[in-house]
Design a protein around this motif. Structure first.
Motif, PDB file in Angstrom:
ATOM      1  N   ARG A 190       3.327  33.966 -37.945  1.00  0.00           N
ATOM      2  CA  ARG A 190       2.272  34.869 -37.513  1.00  0.00           C
ATOM      3  C   ARG A 190       2.846  36.245 -37.195  1.00  0.00           C
ATOM      4  O   ARG A 190       4.052  36.463 -37.267  1.00  0.00           O
ATOM      5  N   HIS A 191       1.954  37.161 -36.827  1.00  0.00           N
ATOM      6  CA  HIS A 191       2.353  38.543 -36.597  1.00  0.00           C
ATOM      7  C   HIS A 191       1.778  39.092 -35.302  1.00  0.00           C
ATOM      8  O   HIS A 191       0.742  38.629 -34.817  1.00  0.00           O
ATOM      9  N   LEU A 192       2.477  40.099 -34.771  1.00  0.00           N
ATOM     10  CA  LEU A 192       1.990  40.903 -33.660  1.00  0.00           C
ATOM     11  C   LEU A 192       1.826  42.330 -34.155  1.00  0.00           C
ATOM     12  O   LEU A 192       2.517  42.769 -35.078  1.00  0.00           O
ATOM     13  N   VAL A 193       0.929  43.062 -33.519  1.00  0.00           N
ATOM     14  CA  VAL A 193       0.845  44.503 -33.725  1.00  0.00           C
ATOM     15  C   VAL A 193       1.550  45.184 -32.553  1.00  0.00           C
ATOM     16  O   VAL A 193       1.232  44.922 -31.388  1.00  0.00           O
ATOM     17  N   ASP A 194       2.530  46.007 -32.875  1.00  0.00           N
ATOM     18  CA  ASP A 194       3.165  46.861 -31.869  1.00  0.00           C
ATOM     19  C   ASP A 194       2.323  48.130 -31.805  1.00  0.00           C
ATOM     20  O   ASP A 194       2.390  48.984 -32.687  1.00  0.00           O
ATOM     21  N   THR A 195       1.491  48.252 -30.761  1.00  0.00           N
ATOM     22  CA  THR A 195       0.546  49.363 -30.690  1.00  0.00           C
ATOM     23  C   THR A 195       1.229  50.692 -30.401  1.00  0.00           C
ATOM     24  O   THR A 195       0.630  51.745 -30.610  1.00  0.00           O
ATOM     25  N   ARG A 196       2.475  50.656 -29.940  1.00  0.00           N
ATOM     26  CA  ARG A 196       3.194  51.900 -29.675  1.00  0.00           C
ATOM     27  C   ARG A 196       3.787  52.470 -30.958  1.00  0.00           C
ATOM     28  O   ARG A 196       3.694  53.664 -31.225  1.00  0.00           O
ATOM     29  N   LEU A 197       4.405  51.610 -31.771  1.00  0.00           N
ATOM     30  CA  LEU A 197       5.028  52.056 -33.014  1.00  0.00           C
ATOM     31  C   LEU A 197       4.096  51.959 -34.212  1.00  0.00           C
ATOM     32  O   LEU A 197       4.439  52.414 -35.299  1.00  0.00           O
ATOM     33  N   ARG A 198       2.918  51.310 -34.030  1.00  0.00           N
ATOM     34  CA  ARG A 198       1.971  51.113 -35.116  1.00  0.00           C
ATOM     35  C   ARG A 198       2.609  50.377 -36.284  1.00  0.00           C
ATOM     36  O   ARG A 198       2.669  50.842 -37.409  1.00  0.00           O
TER      37      ARG A 198
ATOM     38  N   LYS B  35       5.000  43.016 -36.436  1.00  0.00           N
ATOM     39  CA  LYS B  35       6.232  42.288 -36.152  1.00  0.00           C
ATOM     40  C   LYS B  35       6.039  40.830 -36.532  1.00  0.00           C
ATOM     41  O   LYS B  35       5.020  40.218 -36.203  1.00  0.00           O
ATOM     42  N   CYS B  36       7.037  40.269 -37.222  1.00  0.00           N
ATOM     43  CA  CYS B  36       7.031  38.852 -37.574  1.00  0.00           C
ATOM     44  C   CYS B  36       7.554  38.065 -36.382  1.00  0.00           C
ATOM     45  O   CYS B  36       8.647  38.354 -35.873  1.00  0.00           O
ATOM     46  N   VAL B  37       6.789  37.077 -35.922  1.00  0.00           N
ATOM     47  CA  VAL B  37       7.176  36.354 -34.706  1.00  0.00           C
ATOM     48  C   VAL B  37       7.017  34.850 -34.890  1.00  0.00           C
ATOM     49  O   VAL B  37       6.269  34.376 -35.745  1.00  0.00           O
ATOM     50  N   CYS B  38       7.745  34.111 -34.045  1.00  0.00           N
ATOM     51  CA  CYS B  38       7.679  32.655 -34.045  1.00  0.00           C
ATOM     52  C   CYS B  38       6.415  32.194 -33.306  1.00  0.00           C
ATOM     53  O   CYS B  38       5.807  32.966 -32.562  1.00  0.00           O
ATOM     54  N   PRO B  39       6.000  30.944 -33.489  1.00  0.00           N
ATOM     55  CA  PRO B  39       4.790  30.451 -32.820  1.00  0.00           C
ATOM     56  C   PRO B  39       4.806  30.606 -31.301  1.00  0.00           C
ATOM     57  O   PRO B  39       3.790  31.014 -30.723  1.00  0.00           O
ATOM     58  N   PRO B  40       5.922  30.294 -30.586  1.00  0.00           N
ATOM     59  CA  PRO B  40       5.897  30.466 -29.126  1.00  0.00           C
ATOM     60  C   PRO B  40       5.658  31.914 -28.701  1.00  0.00           C
ATOM     61  O   PRO B  40       4.906  32.162 -27.747  1.00  0.00           O
ATOM     62  N   CYS B  41       6.274  32.879 -29.372  1.00  0.00           N
ATOM     63  CA  CYS B  41       6.074  34.283 -29.010  1.00  0.00           C
ATOM     64  C   CYS B  41       4.644  34.722 -29.304  1.00  0.00           C
ATOM     65  O   CYS B  41       4.039  35.480 -28.540  1.00  0.00           O
ATOM     66  N   HIS B  42       4.094  34.248 -30.404  1.00  0.00           N
ATOM     67  CA  HIS B  42       2.712  34.588 -30.734  1.00  0.00           C
ATOM     68  C   HIS B  42       1.769  34.021 -29.684  1.00  0.00           C
ATOM     69  O   HIS B  42       0.847  34.712 -29.212  1.00  0.00           O
ATOM     70  N   LEU B  43       2.003  32.773 -29.292  1.00  0.00           N
ATOM     71  CA  LEU B  43       1.156  32.136 -28.286  1.00  0.00           C
ATOM     72  C   LEU B  43       1.281  32.835 -26.939  1.00  0.00           C
ATOM     73  O   LEU B  43       0.288  33.032 -26.230  1.00  0.00           O
ATOM     74  N   LEU B  44       2.500  33.242 -26.580  1.00  0.00           N
ATOM     75  CA  LEU B  44       2.744  33.903 -25.301  1.00  0.00           C
ATOM     76  C   LEU B  44       1.970  35.210 -25.190  1.00  0.00           C
ATOM     77  O   LEU B  44       1.491  35.569 -24.107  1.00  0.00           O
ATOM     78  N   LEU B  45       1.843  35.917 -26.307  1.00  0.00           N
ATOM     79  CA  LEU B  45       1.204  37.235 -26.284  1.00  0.00           C
ATOM     80  C   LEU B  45      -0.247  37.208 -26.751  1.00  0.00           C
ATOM     81  O   LEU B  45      -0.875  38.257 -26.908  1.00  0.00           O
TER      82      LEU B  45
ATOM     83  N   ARG C  36      -3.061  36.765 -25.389  1.00  0.00           N
ATOM     84  CA  ARG C  36      -4.009  36.872 -24.272  1.00  0.00           C
ATOM     85  C   ARG C  36      -4.063  38.329 -23.824  1.00  0.00           C
ATOM     86  O   ARG C  36      -3.099  39.065 -23.959  1.00  0.00           O
ATOM     87  N   PRO C  37      -5.213  38.768 -23.313  1.00  0.00           N
ATOM     88  CA  PRO C  37      -5.370  40.179 -22.924  1.00  0.00           C
ATOM     89  C   PRO C  37      -4.328  40.606 -21.890  1.00  0.00           C
ATOM     90  O   PRO C  37      -4.073  39.892 -20.916  1.00  0.00           O
ATOM     91  N   GLY C  38      -3.717  41.767 -22.116  1.00  0.00           N
ATOM     92  CA  GLY C  38      -2.768  42.315 -21.155  1.00  0.00           C
ATOM     93  C   GLY C  38      -1.368  41.786 -21.262  1.00  0.00           C
ATOM     94  O   GLY C  38      -0.469  42.278 -20.578  1.00  0.00           O
ATOM     95  N   ALA C  39      -1.139  40.776 -22.110  1.00  0.00           N
ATOM     96  CA  ALA C  39       0.210  40.218 -22.243  1.00  0.00           C
ATOM     97  C   ALA C  39       1.140  41.272 -22.829  1.00  0.00           C
ATOM     98  O   ALA C  39       0.751  42.086 -23.665  1.00  0.00           O
ATOM     99  N   GLY C  40       2.393  41.262 -22.365  1.00  0.00           N
ATOM    100  CA  GLY C  40       3.368  42.224 -22.856  1.00  0.00           C
ATOM    101  C   GLY C  40       3.062  43.640 -22.449  1.00  0.00           C
ATOM    102  O   GLY C  40       3.471  44.583 -23.129  1.00  0.00           O
ATOM    103  N   GLY C  41       2.324  43.801 -21.341  1.00  0.00           N
ATOM    104  CA  GLY C  41       1.961  45.135 -20.893  1.00  0.00           C
ATOM    105  C   GLY C  41       0.970  45.828 -21.804  1.00  0.00           C
ATOM    106  O   GLY C  41       0.755  47.032 -21.688  1.00  0.00           O
ATOM    107  N   GLY C  42       0.351  45.072 -22.696  1.00  0.00           N
ATOM    108  CA  GLY C  42      -0.626  45.638 -23.613  1.00  0.00           C
ATOM    109  C   GLY C  42      -0.027  46.259 -24.850  1.00  0.00           C
ATOM    110  O   GLY C  42      -0.757  46.676 -25.755  1.00  0.00           O
ATOM    111  N   ARG C  43       1.310  46.313 -24.935  1.00  0.00           N
ATOM    112  CA  ARG C  43       1.939  46.944 -26.102  1.00  0.00           C
ATOM    113  C   ARG C  43       1.806  46.067 -27.339  1.00  0.00           C
ATOM    114  O   ARG C  43       1.548  46.575 -28.434  1.00  0.00           O
TER     115      ARG C  43
END
Length: 220
Positions: free
Chosen positions: A32-40, A43-53, A55-62
């Motif tokens: 799965r993937h994340l969007v880095d809203t600061r760098l636009r 990011k390719c991520v593993c299932p645990p990291c995707h699950l961790l982030l 939810r709203p506000g996770a990772g400081g919203g970045r």
């Protein structure tokens, strides 16, 4: 968002061994993937990291987890006149809301990459902004994908944003000449068939979100 920023957003590093770009763990073949809203960028991520982030506000919203839902509204029809008003010269575009700029961004894929359309906000509101799909659209991580072939069935689907960048990459890889060539046309037809197969219809009269659909293969 300029074309240069979009190219940065879609440029995905491929570390040796395909490692998660957050924790460094090996990635599964399908990830799965994340969007880095600061760098636009994605990011390719593993299932645990995707699950961790996821939810709203996770990772400081970045970082925002890209969901896996695909939705269509059976009651919505997009005709060629609407496509013309949306300034889609190739009958193909995607639209997402950039939270950093606090505005809608519209792009259409081309053999040279993705080109931003200077879409009048009023036109967006009149054609797509009031639809049930637009009401469900999550900023940064989901897009409305529009496809209209002359004389063929139109498509307006809510999809994960990484699928739109996969589409951009496919066009750059396969497109040849003026009309794309048979290989490109066949590849795009198969791509949209998979989107249609994955998309779940919204219930009549409902604006509630559906459960995530099956991913049709975003960027690896």
């Amino acid at each position: 968002m300029t074309g240069d920023v979009l190219r940065q957003f879609t440029r995905r590093p491929a570390p040796p061994g395909q490692l998660c770009e957050l924790c460094g763990e090996p990635l599964p073949e399908e990830h799965r993937h994340l969007v880095d809203t600061r760098l636009r960028r994605l990011k390719c991520v593993c299932p645990p990291c995707h699950l961790l982030l996821d939810r709203p506000g996770a990772g400081g919203g970045r970082f925002r987890a890209v969901p896996a839902r695909y939705l269509v509204d059976p009651g919505f029809r997009l005709d060629e006149r609407d496509v013309g008003r949306l300034q889609i010269p190739v009958g193909l575009a995607f639209f997402f809301r950039n939270s950093g700029l606090d505005r809608l961004c519209a792009f259409y894929p081309s053999p040279a990459g993705a080109t931003e359309s200077e879409l009048d906000p009023t036109t967006w509101d009149e054609v797509l902004g009031g639809t049930r799909l637009a009401a469900l659209l999550q900023p940064d991580v989901e897009a409305l994908l529009v496809h209209q072939e002359r004389g063929g069935p139109g498509l307006c689907a809510l999809v994960p944003v990484d699928v739109c960048y996969e589409l951009v990459g496919r066009m750059r890889l396969h497109w040849k000449g003026f009309d794309g060539g048979s290989e490109a046309r066949a590849d795009l037809a198969a791509f949209f068939e998979r989107v249609r197969a994955a998309a779940r219809p919204l219930p009549a009269g409902s604006t509630a979100g559906a459960e995530p659909g099956t991913n049709v293969g975003g960027p690896a």
